[in-house]
Structure formats: C-alpha cells, structure tokens
Design a protein around this motif. Structure first.
Motif: not given
Length: 445
Positions: A301-313
C-alpha cells in the motif's frame, strides 16, 4: 443468470504470479510526495493549495470542471511547491509537492458521505476522487452517468487481472471480498441496475470462493453472480469481458453503455465502498512490486505521489540493476527511465526486470497471420504496423486503428518480434492529430 460466451483471439503468456500469496502490507511513508494533478482522463485539475499550506491526508489539493476527478493529499504535512512541470510521461501538468510531518493524520473535516438520490450518489463518487484502477484512470463518477436515451442493464466487474506478474486485484478479493460485494450491491442499487456479474479468471479459484462466500453471507445471490472465465490474455479487456460474460458486443467506436453495461475494476469497486464507509478519498494505491531484480517482491500500500525510487528502497531495494522498469504489466505497461516519477492512481504494478527484459531484434514481417488470429478485436495488426510507421492516416482510418486496445497480443505472438503494439500506439497518436487538424477549421467556423 449469466453464462460464458466465446471470444476472439487471445494468447497465453507465462503467469509469473509469484506474489499471489503475499498479503498487502503498508510501507514506511516517504519524507515527501509529489502529486501530479492529471491522474485521470480529462483536463488536469487546478491547484487549490499554496506553498506553506498545512494539509492532512484527504485534504483537497486539486479540483476542476467537466471530465475530471478531484485529487487529495496522501500525507499530512506542508505544501512546499506548486508548479507546472513536464512529467516523465511527456505530459505537462501542475504538481503539488508535500513535505510530510510524519504524523499521517487524516483531515478532521472528512466525514462519511450520505445520499438519497442517484445524482447525490454520483456526486459522492466524484468527491471520492476514484478513477478506473485497472489502468484506464477514467473518472468513475462520469462513467456512472448513462447518456440520455440509454440505460445500464448490467454491472460488469472486471476481476480478471490477466496481465502477468500483477496480483494486487487478487489480494483485494482475498482480503476484502466482503467490501467488494457491499460495493457492487451499493452501486447497483444506487444506480438502479438490476444485475451484477463479476468476471474472474479460472486460475484464481480462491478468489472465486472468497467472493461467493461473501455473496452467500449477505444473501445477494439474486443480484450478484461470479463467473469463472477461462484464463486467456486479454480476457480482462473491457470489450472482451462484456462479450464473455453477457454475450453482447460493443460496436466499433462504441462504449460499454452501448451494450447496456457499466464496467468497473474490482479494486475500483472496493475503493468506492471504502469511501462510503470511512469518508477517506482515494489517497493511496495497492501495487504489486515484482521482477527478478527486486529484493522483496510483494503487494504494498503506497501513498499517491510517492516516487518509484522511494517505493523500491522502502521495500528492501534491488538485488541487481534492472535493464527495464515497467509501470504496469509487461503487456500493456509503460517503460520508465526516471525512477523519481511518482505513483499515480492508475498504477497497479512496478516491475524491475533483468533477464526477462531482453527482447530479440526485429526482423521483417513474414505475413504468417498469427497476429490476426490472436487479436481479440478482429483487427489486422500486420497491416496496422507498417501504416503506423509510415504515419499513413488514411490507411489507419481504413484499418480502424482506434479500435485497437493496445493489449500486446500481436507483439507477443509475432515470430519476427515486431514491436507492433508500440508502433500502433504511435499510429493512434498520429491519427488523433490528423483528425484534430482536419476538424479544427470546422470548429472555428
């Protein structure tokens, strides 16, 4: 009530559903989010916040008129930038940057919506900010409005999730079947639609059992039916699913309403119901993170606007550098080169691929006809491919390029490894431009 009907074409790519047993989990929210205001089909929203404003989760930050879906803050914190930017997709739109305060507090002004009429219900859905979460991003409230002289006879819920790798819809059915069923019952009754069919591929028997259990517990079997559809890509295509579940064909150039159908993605239904239960608009997205480069594949579950980089990290990083990163599935998703781009409402997956990303070189078309046999809409991809590359708008019109759903079946089956889908996508853009050019004088006159 419903029965299966045969459909044209289709292919059987490897499923790669390795994350199907991974429950949806929250990840650490980022220090900032960058939320584009064009996360829907239609004109971008206009910012309604300024730099320095304090916002909460669910605070309205973008609104509009006509075909649009309002956009809300996905974290609590301070607005640090409001600027029009060119996005990685090539589009230009306002972007609201919010620096998180780490509290993740909901807006105190949020409240559970109420309605007593069809129009009030549709207005509530509009306020939720929900769009088509299967990838189309069409504002859901707008889709619910039947044009004059037409009416909806069926709600068709798309729970197929036929793209390889992606399992976020599957987890929605496993973890929130009761909410899905409540959602379709609410929608059908509010819009006065007499029957609902939920199409699920037969490779997801656990999801079918989960949904059927919820239907039985709520006593709505006279209204809602789950139909197991043979696993075949792209069985989840809107027009394909309508024909498979109702036996009706959407006419060329037509819309589902022309077949009496309202088609909604299963997670879209779940999010609509969530809004009516808790009053929190669409501010997060459940995505599948997968591929042979990912340290911890799963559903997050990911907040909208979170970057792909931040999701991966935030999920443990990568085990090796990917050769390709795709937002969406491998058949219809878009390759991205900038991993600082944000997660949008329509994003349902991030695939980080190494070995699987290797594609053979193109060679000349051998006119084998495989692409014609697998096209679910009966088109001639082998002819659309060169016409698109030549930018031949006249031939593209004759070949009905705009009927193409860009499913990728033709490219998948092509022995010459032609990039057919990519060229047709370009051809459609050329065709739209030519139509706009030819009709502009008439509009000005």
């Amino acid at each position: 009530m419903f029965s299966l009907h045969k459909t044209l074409g289709g292919v059987h790519p490897p499923q790669c559903k390795d994350t199907r047993d991974c429950p949806c989990t929250w990840i650490e929210p980022p220090s900032k989010v960058r939320i584009p205001l064009n996360m829907h089909i239609g004109a971008p929203c206009t910012p309604c916040v300024e730099v320095g404003d304090h916002v909460y989760i669910g605070t309205l930050i973008g609104t509009g008129e006509g075909l649009y879906a309002p956009i809300h803050a996905s974290v609590s914190g301070t607005v640090t930038s409001v600027a029009t930017e060119k996005l990685p997709t090539g589009a230009t739109a306002p972007v609201v940057e919010i620096t998180s305060d780490g509290k993740m507090e909901n807006d105190p002004a949020l409240e559970v919506p109420t309605y007593s009429t069809k129009d009030e219900f549709i207005a509530c859905v509009r306020n939720s900010g929900v769009v088509g979460l299967g990838g189309a991003s069409f504002p859901t409230w707008f889709k619910m409005q039947a044009p004059a002289g037409k009416k909806f006879e069926f709600v068709v819920v798309n729970a197929m999730e036929c793209e390889p790798y992606i399992t976020s819809d599957y987890r929605q059915m496993i973890e929130h079947a009761e909410r899905v069923i409540d959602g379709v019952v609410r929608i059908s009754r509010a819009l006065e639609i007499p029957a609902v069919v939920i199409g699920v591929e037969d490779n997801k028997p656990e999801a079918v059992d989960s949904l059927n259990k919820a239907i039985a517990e709520k006593g709505v079997s006279d209204l809602v039916e789950v139909l197991m559809v043979p696993t075949k890509y792209p069985a989840g295509g809107e027009k394909v699913l309508i024909e498979a579940t109702t036996g009706r064909a959407v006419p060329a150039g037509g819309l589902p309403i022309d077949a009496g159908c309202l088609v909604l993605n299963v997670t879209t239904v779940s999010r609509v119901e969530e809004y009516f239960r808790y009053g929190v608009p669409l501010v997060r997205r459940t995505i599948t993170l997968a591929g042979d480069c990912v340290a911890n594949p799963g559903n997050y579950r990911v907040p909208l606007g979170m970057s792909v980089r931040d999701v991966i990290e935030a999920t443990g990083g990568l085990v090796k550098d990917p050769k390709k990163i795709i937002m969406g599935g491998p058949m219809m998703g878009r390759t991205i080169t900038n991993i600082d781009c944000p997660i949008l409402k329509a994003n349902n997956a991030i695939l980080c691929l190494d070995k699987e990303a290797e594609l053979p070189e193109e060679s000349p078309c051998i006119r084998c006809g495989r692409c014609v046999r697998v096209c679910p809409l009966g088109l001639m991809p082998y002819a659309l491919d060169p016409a698109s590359r030549r930018h031949d708008a006249v031939e593209l019109d004759e070949l009905a390029v705009m009927n193409c759903m860009e499913c990728g079946s033709c490219a998948f089956t092509c022995p010459a490894h032609r990039r057919i889908t990519a060229s047709i996508r370009e051809g459609k853009a050329v065709y739209r431009g030519e139509v706009a050019r030819l009709t502009q004088p008439a509009k000005e006159a």
